[in-house]
Design a protein around this motif. Structure first.
Motif, PDB file in Angstrom:
ATOM      1  N   TYR A 116      -9.267  45.804  36.780  1.00  0.00           N
ATOM      2  CA  TYR A 116      -9.003  44.344  36.967  1.00  0.00           C
ATOM      3  C   TYR A 116      -7.447  44.143  36.698  1.00  0.00           C
ATOM      4  CZ  TYR A 116     -13.697  43.203  38.308  1.00  0.00           C
ATOM      5  OH  TYR A 116     -14.985  43.284  38.873  1.00  0.00           O
ATOM      6  N   GLY A 160     -14.655  33.952  39.262  1.00  0.00           N
ATOM      7  CA  GLY A 160     -15.420  35.443  38.997  1.00  0.00           C
ATOM      8  C   GLY A 160     -16.808  35.147  38.295  1.00  0.00           C
ATOM      9  N   PHE A 165     -13.084  36.883  32.835  1.00  0.00           N
ATOM     10  CA  PHE A 165     -11.930  36.694  33.744  1.00  0.00           C
ATOM     11  C   PHE A 165     -10.779  35.782  33.258  1.00  0.00           C
ATOM     12  CE2 PHE A 165     -14.079  39.208  36.997  1.00  0.00           C
ATOM     13  CZ  PHE A 165     -12.771  39.646  37.584  1.00  0.00           C
ATOM     14  N   ALA A 180     -15.224  31.159  35.955  1.00  0.00           N
ATOM     15  CA  ALA A 180     -16.030  32.360  35.622  1.00  0.00           C
ATOM     16  C   ALA A 180     -17.167  32.303  34.781  1.00  0.00           C
ATOM     17  CB  ALA A 180     -15.089  33.597  35.270  1.00  0.00           C
ATOM     18  N   THR A 217     -20.760  31.838  42.035  1.00  0.00           N
ATOM     19  CA  THR A 217     -19.192  32.331  42.290  1.00  0.00           C
ATOM     20  C   THR A 217     -18.975  31.957  43.738  1.00  0.00           C
ATOM     21  OG1 THR A 217     -19.342  33.969  40.476  1.00  0.00           O
ATOM     22  CG2 THR A 217     -17.533  34.249  42.030  1.00  0.00           C
ATOM     23  N   SER A 236     -13.897  37.238  42.338  1.00  0.00           N
ATOM     24  CA  SER A 236     -14.604  38.611  42.120  1.00  0.00           C
ATOM     25  C   SER A 236     -16.166  38.357  41.840  1.00  0.00           C
ATOM     26  CB  SER A 236     -13.962  38.986  40.649  1.00  0.00           C
ATOM     27  OG  SER A 236     -14.674  40.245  40.212  1.00  0.00           O
TER      28      SER A 236
END
Length: 362
Positions: A116, A160, A165, A180, A217, A236
């Protein structure tokens, strides 16, 4: 007086050359990553080694109706109907190694945080980013670079499933809001959707300690897209990797197809909104690959030779509709950062980042 005005305009363009030279139509960018989805499923569909193996699925034969066809072209369309029905016709897909179209990690770690970091910062950093620990990223991501610019300040958001994250994006330093892990939507003006998702996420924890279910998410990100209208959005999705680590190929496939549908919903929302329609580029990638045998498929990292084999795809007003890329060559996810900046008509501020994907921009 006229000379002074002309001089002032010339000085302004000298300070902001990228804006003066912008020739692209892209005004907004949406970046999306799958965690650990293999190129094999993307380009060939369900794997014949595992789709009916009782060691990989709960019930023998349960996946054949939904995912199996002897033709790999049909199989991949069954698994990813949006990717092959829309992006393959209007955008580009990179990474089918059968054609020598290679996409690989620039980093040699081949697991999530390094992957990432590479995707978002434009370069590998194996010396400092060599674990999945919750350490604030010393590198500046493309999200942070954009958030520093007046035109994008406060218009960059990230969502995410993995609770690392906020550290990968360095939320504390970057100022980019990151929802996240098991974060809830916050604020005094929550929509009814956000209130409902907050309640459901608090009640349905999912099977993993640090990764929430992708449905949450996606719901948060989609509502933010409609409510806040960010110019740059990163999402993500994480389930595919976690199901793979558990050796549950059936859940891996179900999650992969569901994510394809989530991305379809994001794209259809974009194309139905005048702020985004025909002015938004969508780039999709993955943090790492994984193995190819029944045992190594569950894993990735330096001990798995295929762990760095990945893929990329894109669709947008500046991307030629080349479909599945069959030209031989080498690409890396590190190339995304400069590509995003070029699409927006900007110069990437870090010279040592990987070059942009030239085939992706007209």
């Amino acid at each position: 007086m006229k000379k002074h005005v002309l001089f002032a305009l010339a000085a302004l363009f000298a300070l902001f050359p990228s804006y003066a030279q912008k020739t692209t139509q892209t005004e907004n960018v949406i970046l999306i990553t799958f965690d650990g989805l293999r190129w094999q499923e993307l380009f060939k569909g369900a794997d014949s080694l595992m789709v009916d193996d009782t060691g990989m699925i709960e019930s023998s034969g349960s996946l054949l109706k939904d995912f199996w066809h002897p033709d790999p072209i049909k199989r991949r369309e069954i698994l990813f109907p949006f990717f092959w029905g829309t992006i393959a016709k209007e955008g580009q897909l990179y990474g089918n190694r059968a054609y020598g179209n290679l996409v690989d990690n620039a980093n040699k770690m081949w697991f999530s945080y390094p992957g990432y970091n590479e995707f978002l910062s434009g370069k590998a950093d194996d010396e400092r980013i060599n674990s999945n620990d919750k350490m604030n990223n010393p590198n500046v991501t493309l999200l942070e670079h954009l958030n520093r610019l007046p035109a994008y300040k406060g218009k960059v958001m990230a969502f995410g499933s993995w609770d690392v994250f906020p550290y990968i994006i360095n939320e504390e330093r970057s100022g980019v809001p990151v929802n996240a892990g098991f974060d809830l939507a916050e604020g005094s003006d929550l929509t009814e959707v956000e209130k409902t998702v907050n309640r459901l996420q608090s009640e349905i924890r999912g099977p993993w300690g640090g990764v929430r279910l992708d449905a949450f998410t996606h719901s948060y990100a989609l509502e933010a897209l409609k409510k806040h209208k960010p110019k740059v959005l990163y999402i993500s999705y994480g389930e595919t990797d976690d199901w793979a680590h558990e050796g549950k190929y059936d859940h891996y496939l179900w999650s992969a197809r569901q994510t394809d549908q989530y991305i379809r919903e994001i794209w259809e929302t974009v194309q139905s909104d005048p702020q985004y329609k025909d002015k938004t580029t969508l780039i999709i990638g993955v943090d790492h690959g994984r193995g190819i045998t029944k045992t190594s498929w569950k894993s990735h990292g330096q001990s798995v030779p295929e762990g760095g084999q990945i893929w990329l795809m894109a669709i947008g007003p500046d991307t030629p509709a080349s479909g599945e890329m069959k030209t031989q060559g080498q690409w890396q996810s590190a190339m995304v950062a400069k590509t995003v900046f070029q699409l927006l008509g900007l110069d990437y501020p870090e010279a040592d980042a990987a070059p942009a994907i030239k085939e992706l921009i007209k």
